[in-house]
Design an enzyme around this catalytic site. Structure first.
Site, short mmCIF file in Angstrom:
data_model
loop_
_atom_site.label_atom_id
_atom_site.label_comp_id
_atom_site.label_asym_id
_atom_site.label_seq_id
_atom_site.Cartn_x
_atom_site.Cartn_y
_atom_site.Cartn_z
N CYS A 1 2.32 6.15 9.31
CA CYS A 1 2.97 4.82 9.14
C CYS A 1 4.16 4.02 9.86
O CYS A 1 4.95 5.14 9.44
CB CYS A 1 2.20 3.28 8.94
SG CYS A 1 3.47 3.31 7.02
N HIS B 1 4.00 5.76 5.52
CA HIS B 1 3.49 6.42 4.91
C HIS B 1 2.00 7.59 5.37
O HIS B 1 1.62 7.49 6.56
CB HIS B 1 2.31 5.08 4.45
CG HIS B 1 2.97 4.47 3.67
ND1 HIS B 1 3.19 2.99 3.58
CD2 HIS B 1 3.73 4.70 2.03
CE1 HIS B 1 3.86 1.85 2.38
NE2 HIS B 1 4.52 3.45 1.89
N CYS C 1 -10.84 14.66 17.12
CA CYS C 1 -9.90 15.49 17.95
C CYS C 1 -8.08 15.27 17.88
O CYS C 1 -7.42 15.78 17.68
CB CYS C 1 -10.10 14.92 19.63
SG CYS C 1 -9.35 13.09 19.40
#
Length: 99
Positions: A46, A50, A57
């Site tokens: 992120c 994190h 997929c």
């Protein structure tokens, strides 16, 4: 390890996943996912660094929130939201695990 696998399954159902901090924990989670889910999808960070994974997929089809900081994660139509970047280091480090 059963508890860890069940926790991973729950997090995956909720569309986001928090990756443990130690390399031993990371390797165990990566291996459990590769074994029990027939693959690990792709790993990302992120905007605050994190780690999380997107299954199947490995490309984003919906947005969610980072379970650690609440930042947007995921994306739409195989495009990640702003600030999300591939966790190539995790895939490189643990991608060669033999289950």
């Amino acid at each position: 390890m059963r508890n860890e696998v069940e926790e991973v399954e729950k997090m995956l159902r909720d569309s986001t996943f928090y990756m443990p901090v130690s390399n031993e924990e990371k390797a165990a989670v990566y291996a459990a996912m590769a074994n029990d889910f027939r693959g690990t999808g792709h790993w990302y960070y992120c905007e605050n660094g994190h780690p999380f994974t997107i299954g199947e997929c490995g490309m984003p089809m919906e947005t969610s929130q980072c379970p650690q900081c609440g930042s947007p994660v995921g994306g739409h139509d195989h495009e990640v939201v702003g600030g999300v970047r591939p966790a190539t280091d995790l895939e490189r480090q643990f991608g060669g695990l033999r289950i």
